[in-house]
Design a protein around this motif. Structure first.
Motif, mmCIF file in Angstrom:
data_model
loop_
_atom_site.group_PDB
_atom_site.id
_atom_site.type_symbol
_atom_site.label_atom_id
_atom_site.label_comp_id
_atom_site.label_asym_id
_atom_site.label_seq_id
_atom_site.Cartn_x
_atom_site.Cartn_y
_atom_site.Cartn_z
ATOM 1 N N PRO A 8 0.811 -1.230 0.000
ATOM 2 C CA PRO A 8 0.000 0.000 0.000
ATOM 3 C C PRO A 8 0.838 1.271 0.000
ATOM 4 C CG PRO A 8 -0.896 -1.602 1.543
ATOM 5 C CD PRO A 8 0.419 -2.151 1.078
ATOM 6 N N THR A 9 2.013 1.223 0.621
ATOM 7 C CA THR A 9 2.857 2.426 0.655
ATOM 8 C C THR A 9 3.382 2.779 -0.735
ATOM 9 O OG1 THR A 9 4.817 1.105 1.202
ATOM 10 C CG2 THR A 9 3.553 2.002 3.036
ATOM 11 N N GLU A 10 3.564 1.767 -1.585
ATOM 12 C CA GLU A 10 4.005 2.022 -2.960
ATOM 13 C C GLU A 10 2.937 2.790 -3.730
ATOM 14 O OE1 GLU A 10 5.503 -0.502 -6.924
ATOM 15 O OE2 GLU A 10 4.683 -1.541 -5.171
ATOM 16 N N LEU A 11 1.697 2.373 -3.570
ATOM 17 C CA LEU A 11 0.585 3.034 -4.243
ATOM 18 C C LEU A 11 0.373 4.431 -3.674
ATOM 19 C CD1 LEU A 11 -1.538 2.509 -6.427
ATOM 20 C CD2 LEU A 11 -3.056 1.646 -4.647
ATOM 21 N N GLU A 12 0.478 4.570 -2.368
ATOM 22 C CA GLU A 12 0.306 5.880 -1.728
ATOM 23 C C GLU A 12 1.387 6.857 -2.188
ATOM 24 O OE1 GLU A 12 0.108 7.843 2.768
ATOM 25 O OE2 GLU A 12 0.090 5.663 2.491
ATOM 26 N N LYS A 13 2.602 6.367 -2.320
ATOM 27 C CA LYS A 13 3.704 7.220 -2.783
ATOM 28 C C LYS A 13 3.431 7.712 -4.196
ATOM 29 C CE LYS A 13 8.706 7.218 -3.625
ATOM 30 N NZ LYS A 13 9.946 6.403 -3.574
ATOM 31 N N MET A 14 2.943 6.840 -5.067
ATOM 32 C CA MET A 14 2.637 7.229 -6.438
ATOM 33 C C MET A 14 1.543 8.287 -6.462
ATOM 34 S SD MET A 14 0.172 6.860 -8.988
ATOM 35 C CE MET A 14 -0.760 5.368 -8.614
ATOM 36 N N VAL A 15 0.451 8.064 -5.703
ATOM 37 C CA VAL A 15 -0.661 9.022 -5.681
ATOM 38 C C VAL A 15 -0.177 10.371 -5.152
ATOM 39 C CG1 VAL A 15 -2.878 9.567 -4.623
ATOM 40 C CG2 VAL A 15 -2.448 7.255 -5.501
ATOM 41 N N ASN A 16 0.599 10.363 -4.099
ATOM 42 C CA ASN A 16 1.113 11.615 -3.545
ATOM 43 C C ASN A 16 1.978 12.358 -4.555
ATOM 44 O OD1 ASN A 16 -0.051 11.696 -0.974
ATOM 45 N ND2 ASN A 16 1.490 10.325 -0.121
ATOM 46 N N THR A 17 2.764 11.619 -5.341
ATOM 47 C CA THR A 17 3.630 12.241 -6.344
ATOM 48 C C THR A 17 2.801 12.885 -7.446
ATOM 49 O OG1 THR A 17 5.399 10.632 -5.931
ATOM 50 C CG2 THR A 17 5.465 11.816 -8.021
#
Length: 201
Positions: A181-190
């Protein structure tokens, strides 16, 4: 048993069987024989209810698109709640479940299936991904109206970026596995960093 009820039961049974084949063996293994074997019905059953196998696959995709329409309504209603990132991460996780990822690959490689899905309406884009892009753009528009996204943000470009990046994250993983989930969250935040920051200026 009334014919209409019987038809719905058979369609559902065949759709669920096709989804199990997709999850277990992947798009390349999805044939009419594989579906009827998985559903434990005679091969002729599928062809009694569908013109041919591509007609069956088109209906399978339309069934998935109907579910996506329900998800889109829930996402739009979520505007203004929690954080934009949390809403997007949850929406993308629901959207790119293993079956949808497998169906997207199937649509990409089967020209006849794409023609059936898009030919009559003349719409462009890859089914499922195009509808997903529209879903996110509608949600982002609702968030912009709430003042949580910069007023001049390019919502269409943001939606395309989110869908494209998320698809790469989910499709690049072993079948039935989910990304961290942190990988997806990082992408969305970027992707969302600029429109989220500019709303504060």
């Amino acid at each position: 048993m009334p014919t209409g009820v019987h038809l719905r039961d058979v369609r559902g049974q065949l759709f669920h069987a096709a989804e199990r084949v997709l999850l277990r063996d992947g798009p390349n293994a999805l044939t009419s024989r594989a579906v009827t074997t998985e559903a434990d019905v005679a091969k002729g059953v599928l062809h009694r209810h569908f013109a041919d196998f591509d007609d069956f696959l088109a209906e399978l995709v339309r069934d998935r698109l109907a579910r996506l329409a329900d998800q889109a309504a829930l996402l739009e209603a979520a505007a203004g709640t929690r954080s934009v990132t949390e809403n997007l991460v949850d929406a993308l996780t629901d959207l790119f479940d293993p079956i949808s990822v497998a169906l997207t690959s199937l649509i990409f490689f089967r020209d006849e299936l794409r023609t059936r899905l898009r030919g009559e309406s003349g719409e462009k884009g890859l089914p499922i991904l195009s509808e997903a892009q529209a879903m996110l753009a509608t949600y982002l528009s609702a968030e912009r109206e709430q003042g949580r996204i910069a007023p001049n943000a390019d919502l269409s470009a943001l939606a395309v970026s989110l869908i494209g990046a998320a698809h790469l994250i989910f499709a690049g993983r072993p079948r039935q596995s989910l990304p961290d989930p942190t990988e997806l969250e990082k992408m969305v935040n970027t992707v969302m960093a600029d429109p989220l920051q500019r709303r504060l200026l």
